[in-house]
Design a protein around this motif. Structure first.
Motif, short mmCIF file in Angstrom:
data_model
loop_
_atom_site.label_atom_id
_atom_site.label_comp_id
_atom_site.label_asym_id
_atom_site.label_seq_id
_atom_site.Cartn_x
_atom_site.Cartn_y
_atom_site.Cartn_z
N TRP A 1 0.61 -1.41 -0.41
CA TRP A 1 0.13 -0.21 -0.29
C TRP A 1 0.64 1.07 -0.07
CZ3 TRP A 1 -5.38 -0.21 -0.46
CH2 TRP A 1 -5.89 1.14 -0.04
N GLY A 2 1.00 2.00 -0.66
CA GLY A 2 1.43 3.63 -1.06
C GLY A 2 2.31 3.48 -2.00
N GLN A 3 3.21 2.01 -2.25
CA GLN A 3 3.86 1.75 -3.29
C GLN A 3 3.68 1.85 -4.18
OE1 GLN A 3 5.88 -1.02 -1.70
NE2 GLN A 3 6.46 -0.20 0.80
N ALA B 1 -3.42 3.25 -2.60
CA ALA B 1 -2.82 4.25 -2.62
C ALA B 1 -4.42 5.30 -1.87
CB ALA B 1 -2.05 5.58 -3.10
N GLY B 2 -4.25 6.03 -0.92
CA GLY B 2 -4.73 7.05 -0.02
C GLY B 2 -5.46 6.04 1.03
N GLY B 3 -6.20 6.52 1.71
CA GLY B 3 -7.14 6.34 2.62
C GLY B 3 -6.72 5.78 3.63
N ALA B 4 -5.91 7.27 4.20
CA ALA B 4 -4.68 7.02 5.49
C ALA B 4 -5.99 7.53 6.40
CB ALA B 4 -3.82 8.19 5.45
N LEU B 5 -5.76 6.86 7.96
CA LEU B 5 -6.45 7.92 9.36
C LEU B 5 -5.91 8.74 9.77
CD1 LEU B 5 -8.69 7.18 11.43
CD2 LEU B 5 -7.02 5.43 12.27
N ARG B 6 -6.38 9.53 9.72
CA ARG B 6 -5.51 11.28 9.67
C ARG B 6 -6.74 10.67 11.50
NH1 ARG B 6 -5.12 16.24 6.34
NH2 ARG B 6 -3.38 14.77 5.92
N ALA B 7 -5.46 11.81 12.66
CA ALA B 7 -6.19 11.74 13.52
C ALA B 7 -5.52 13.56 13.70
CB ALA B 7 -5.41 10.55 14.33
N TYR B 8 -6.74 13.85 15.13
CA TYR B 8 -5.46 15.02 15.46
C TYR B 8 -5.59 15.08 16.62
CZ TYR B 8 -7.51 16.98 11.08
OH TYR B 8 -8.32 16.94 9.59
N CYS B 9 -4.08 14.99 17.32
CA CYS B 9 -3.70 14.58 18.74
C CYS B 9 -3.32 16.58 19.20
CB CYS B 9 -3.46 13.38 18.97
SG CYS B 9 -3.29 12.29 17.86
N ARG B 10 -4.05 15.96 20.65
CA ARG B 10 -3.69 16.92 21.43
C ARG B 10 -2.19 17.03 22.16
NH1 ARG B 10 -7.94 20.17 20.80
NH2 ARG B 10 -7.84 21.83 22.52
N PRO C 1 -2.75 2.67 5.52
CA PRO C 1 -3.83 1.50 5.90
C PRO C 1 -2.93 0.24 5.30
CG PRO C 1 -4.95 2.55 3.76
CD PRO C 1 -3.36 3.37 4.46
N THR C 2 -1.39 0.21 5.72
CA THR C 2 -0.38 -1.42 5.23
C THR C 2 -1.30 -2.16 6.40
OG1 THR C 2 0.78 0.61 5.40
CG2 THR C 2 1.65 -1.41 5.40
N ALA C 3 -1.47 -3.31 5.54
CA ALA C 3 -1.71 -4.81 6.28
C ALA C 3 -0.51 -5.02 7.19
CB ALA C 3 -1.67 -6.15 4.55
N GLY C 4 -1.84 -5.46 8.11
CA GLY C 4 -0.94 -5.64 9.60
C GLY C 4 -0.77 -5.07 10.64
N THR C 5 -1.33 -3.37 10.38
CA THR C 5 -0.99 -2.20 11.51
C THR C 5 -1.80 -2.36 11.89
OG1 THR C 5 0.26 -0.68 9.64
CG2 THR C 5 -0.89 -0.35 11.42
N LEU C 6 -2.43 -2.55 13.01
CA LEU C 6 -2.76 -2.00 14.63
C LEU C 6 -2.97 -0.54 14.52
CD1 LEU C 6 -5.47 -3.57 16.24
CD2 LEU C 6 -3.07 -4.24 17.52
#
Length: 198
Positions: A13-15, A21-30, A153-158
């Motif tokens: 994914w992403g290569q 490609a795309g579909g990332a989780l975007r998190a806005y962390c304090r 969203p790379t396979a196996g990523t938790l």
């Protein structure tokens, strides 16, 4: 409430010539709060209060079981109202008076569908004037104290994150099929207090 995602997307994914490609989780962390956030004793976090000294912020929780005397025309003696509080030195410190949909200070109509931004604005109006400008909703993005993290969203990523305290979104998938298993770990639901309905 902890959300989890286990990505099952195709390899690479992403290569170039990969599974997508795309579909990332975007998190806005304090950044750097140093405080427990998300939930406290079953009450959800609804915002942040900037500290008066400008040295950080503290989480603000919504207590949905503030015991209040019911009006004479109500069938019950007691009713539940809301109040906002912070946890200071391990104890609740309320930063608002009790309020509810029938309160004169509540700006939204009962039958109105409430969008997150309108709810955040309504919550802020319950704070004393000197705290209103120090309050920001957990839903606000972007915010100067947030750091953006994108997780491909790379396979196996938790991925584990607090879905209440961390605003998040999924970015557009440009190629391939983004697959994931998802779930949530919730704290126990609060029981109705013994006085409720009496």
């Amino acid at each position: 409430s902890i959300s989890w995602l286990l990505y099952l997307s195709a390899d690479g994914w992403g290569q170039p010539c990969g599974g997508g490609a795309g579909g990332a989780l975007r998190a806005y962390c304090r950044r750097g709060t140093g405080a427990s956030c998300g939930a406290h004793e079953g009450n959800l976090q609804v915002g942040w209060l900037a500290l008066h000294d400008g040295q950080g912020e503290e989480p603000v929780f919504l207590d949905g079981w503030v015991k209040a005397q019911a009006h004479d025309d109500d069938a019950c003696q007691w009713k539940a109202l809301y109040a906002l509080y912070c946890v200071r030195n391990g104890l609740r410190q309320y930063v608002t008076e009790p309020f509810g949909p029938g309160s004169p200070s509540w700006p939204l109509a009962r039958e109105e569908g409430v969008e997150p931004a309108a709810f955040a604005d309504a919550i802020a109006t319950q704070l004393p004037g000197n705290l209103q400008t120090l309050f920001s909703s957990t839903e606000v993005v972007p915010h100067p104290l947030q750091k953006v993290h994108d997780v491909e969203p790379t396979a196996g990523t938790l991925v584990l994150f607090d879905a209440v305290a961390v605003p998040h979104e999924v970015l557009v998938t440009h190629e391939g099929e983004r697959l994931a298993m998802a779930g949530w770990f919730h704290e126990p639901q609060q029981l109705f207090p013994a006085w409720h309905g009496h």
